[in-house]
Scaffold this motif. Sequence first.
Motif, mmCIF file in Angstrom:
data_model
loop_
_atom_site.group_PDB
_atom_site.id
_atom_site.type_symbol
_atom_site.label_atom_id
_atom_site.label_comp_id
_atom_site.label_asym_id
_atom_site.label_seq_id
_atom_site.Cartn_x
_atom_site.Cartn_y
_atom_site.Cartn_z
ATOM 1 N N SER B 166 0.814 -1.215 0.000
ATOM 2 C CA SER B 166 0.000 0.000 0.000
ATOM 3 C C SER B 166 0.849 1.268 0.000
ATOM 4 O O SER B 166 0.315 2.359 -0.091
ATOM 5 C CB SER B 166 -0.915 0.036 1.235
ATOM 6 O OG SER B 166 -1.478 -1.220 1.480
ATOM 7 N N GLU B 176 4.531 8.044 -1.005
ATOM 8 C CA GLU B 176 4.065 9.267 -1.635
ATOM 9 C C GLU B 176 4.944 10.438 -1.218
ATOM 10 O O GLU B 176 5.347 11.256 -2.044
ATOM 11 C CB GLU B 176 2.614 9.507 -1.207
ATOM 12 C CG GLU B 176 1.854 10.444 -2.121
ATOM 13 C CD GLU B 176 0.445 10.680 -1.596
ATOM 14 O OE1 GLU B 176 -0.214 9.692 -1.210
ATOM 15 O OE2 GLU B 176 0.035 11.842 -1.573
ATOM 16 N N TYR B 181 6.302 7.818 -6.547
ATOM 17 C CA TYR B 181 5.294 7.611 -7.592
ATOM 18 C C TYR B 181 5.605 8.441 -8.825
ATOM 19 O O TYR B 181 5.249 8.084 -9.938
ATOM 20 C CB TYR B 181 3.901 7.967 -7.068
ATOM 21 C CG TYR B 181 3.424 7.027 -5.993
ATOM 22 C CD1 TYR B 181 3.306 5.664 -6.247
ATOM 23 C CD2 TYR B 181 3.103 7.499 -4.736
ATOM 24 C CE1 TYR B 181 2.874 4.791 -5.266
ATOM 25 C CE2 TYR B 181 2.669 6.635 -3.742
ATOM 26 C CZ TYR B 181 2.565 5.282 -4.013
ATOM 27 O OH TYR B 181 2.144 4.421 -3.042
ATOM 28 N N GLY B 184 7.422 6.701 -11.462
ATOM 29 C CA GLY B 184 6.773 5.547 -12.074
ATOM 30 C C GLY B 184 6.709 4.339 -11.168
ATOM 31 O O GLY B 184 6.400 3.241 -11.607
ATOM 32 N N TYR B 185 6.990 4.538 -9.861
ATOM 33 C CA TYR B 185 6.890 3.418 -8.924
ATOM 34 C C TYR B 185 5.416 3.069 -8.706
ATOM 35 O O TYR B 185 4.558 3.927 -8.633
ATOM 36 C CB TYR B 185 7.530 3.812 -7.592
ATOM 37 C CG TYR B 185 7.330 2.791 -6.491
ATOM 38 C CD1 TYR B 185 8.158 1.681 -6.402
ATOM 39 C CD2 TYR B 185 6.303 2.942 -5.564
ATOM 40 C CE1 TYR B 185 7.969 0.747 -5.402
ATOM 41 C CE2 TYR B 185 6.114 2.003 -4.560
ATOM 42 C CZ TYR B 185 6.950 0.910 -4.490
ATOM 43 O OH TYR B 185 6.741 -0.015 -3.498
ATOM 44 N N LYS B 186 5.147 1.772 -8.657
ATOM 45 C CA LYS B 186 3.765 1.329 -8.416
ATOM 46 C C LYS B 186 3.727 0.417 -7.204
ATOM 47 O O LYS B 186 4.659 -0.359 -6.982
ATOM 48 C CB LYS B 186 3.251 0.549 -9.640
ATOM 49 C CG LYS B 186 2.798 1.435 -10.776
ATOM 50 C CD LYS B 186 1.272 1.356 -10.914
ATOM 51 C CE LYS B 186 0.694 2.516 -11.680
ATOM 52 N NZ LYS B 186 1.044 2.506 -13.097
ATOM 53 N N ASN B 187 2.641 0.513 -6.427
ATOM 54 C CA ASN B 187 2.464 -0.435 -5.330
ATOM 55 C C ASN B 187 2.266 -1.838 -5.887
ATOM 56 O O ASN B 187 1.630 -2.013 -6.912
ATOM 57 C CB ASN B 187 1.236 -0.066 -4.501
ATOM 58 C CG ASN B 187 1.473 1.161 -3.671
ATOM 59 O OD1 ASN B 187 2.595 1.402 -3.229
ATOM 60 N ND2 ASN B 187 0.430 1.951 -3.483
ATOM 61 N N ASN B 188 2.822 -2.806 -5.164
ATOM 62 C CA ASN B 188 2.681 -4.184 -5.598
ATOM 63 C C ASN B 188 1.417 -4.775 -4.980
ATOM 64 O O ASN B 188 1.401 -5.169 -3.819
ATOM 65 C CB ASN B 188 3.918 -4.974 -5.146
ATOM 66 C CG ASN B 188 3.907 -6.374 -5.676
ATOM 67 O OD1 ASN B 188 2.892 -6.836 -6.196
ATOM 68 N ND2 ASN B 188 5.029 -7.055 -5.547
#
Lengths: 253, 219
Positions: B166, B176, B181, B184-188
Amino acid sequence: MFSNRYIFIYASVMVIVVAAILSSAATYLKPFQEKNIRTEKIMDILKSVSIEAEKAQADSIYNKYIVEELALNMAGEATSIYKDQNFEKGDIRPFEIKLKSEIKKKESLDAGKEAEEPNFPLYICNKDGETYYIIPLRGKGLWGPIWGNIALKKDMKTVYGVTFGHKGETPGLGAEISTTEFQKQFVDKTIFDDNYKFTSVKVVKGGIGTMPADQQIHGVDAVSGGTITSDAVSDMIADCLINYEEYIKKQLK
Amino acid sequence: MSEEVKQREPLFSPKNKKLIFNPLSRENPITVQVLGICSALAVTAKLEPAFVMSLSVLVVLAAANVIISLLRNTIPTRIRIIVQLVIIASLVILVDQVLKAFAYDVSKQLSVFVGLIITNCIIMGRLEAFAMGNKPWPAFLDGIGNALGYGWILLVVAFFRELLGSGTIWNYPVMENLGLYDFGYKNNGFMILPPMALIVVGIIIWIQRSRDKELVEEK
């Protein structure tokens, strides 16, 4: 070794002592628990009109914004009116009505059985000079009950906001109905068509793209992998809103 | 009781200290005895429920251990499991009621899992293996020790699942605020699902065994 007599006495005494402890704890804690449930109900109602209330102020904010509570019978007549902390009519506070038992009454009536006449609560909210009508919802999900509130704008057909809650829908799938992303879709959809024929708002599997273009205003995208919960939301909205159809039509005349 | 010592032993004698500290590492209920895995999967998606769950287990286990230990000479052997269950179940119901009254949001999140503490095999296991044969004070320490051993694993798992799944720590949006983010980082999302808890627990077991060779079974 212990004799049978000893074992029986031991077990009976243990059970009685435990029962006494648990029931007194339950009785003592009940007021606190009921207050929590009540506060949650208030916060849910307020959330459907986008008012965020802190727990501590929930009551006062509710009294500020919710100007009137009505209980409506099937013919759309108000059997109770509760305004400014006073009863104008009737003696049951609409807020205290348990939707679950009212829906049961209606189901028995529909099945031709005898039952009391159901009364459905309606909350009238005044926020920044605008009037909103908040209708509480309750239905059956996949694993347990689901519930929510739907707020209608002054024209009584456009959705201003919704909230949904659930007892135990599948996390990540059906449980997504309680996320803001899902709930945001309902904003500005309509529950009546232009001729005020009841259409409800449907949760559509495969997305609203599969609906005819003129129907898309009455639909939202379903949750992927949560088909049964999504259908349950559709049913819940339709079943609950239909009870208010008569009232709404009367208001518009 | 065989271990009747005339001279009072100090409250935190080396033997008693072991009772607290062994379950944290070498006798850890989750990573070594592989007990209580079910709840470790279920409540570790976020730190907060994991913490409350650990705390509830701590209260229930310590209290149940003491009560059983006090009653140990009166409990008829033939119904001892039932007696243990009744005591655990009533403690769990108490905890559940208290949570509902004073920590309503958390109790909603934990929902059925509080009730499922009853079936947490760590608790039955400690009552049967330790409290039935020891005095209240060591039993209390044993309860605390095992609950802490259970709790710290839960918190570690929850920390990584919440951070990677999260992007938050105790609902504080770390990722955040770090601005990840934007790159381009995304939560897994996979971290949220129960299987990842099993994998994180597996990694903890792996690290623990590579550091403590005595835990590795001989072939």
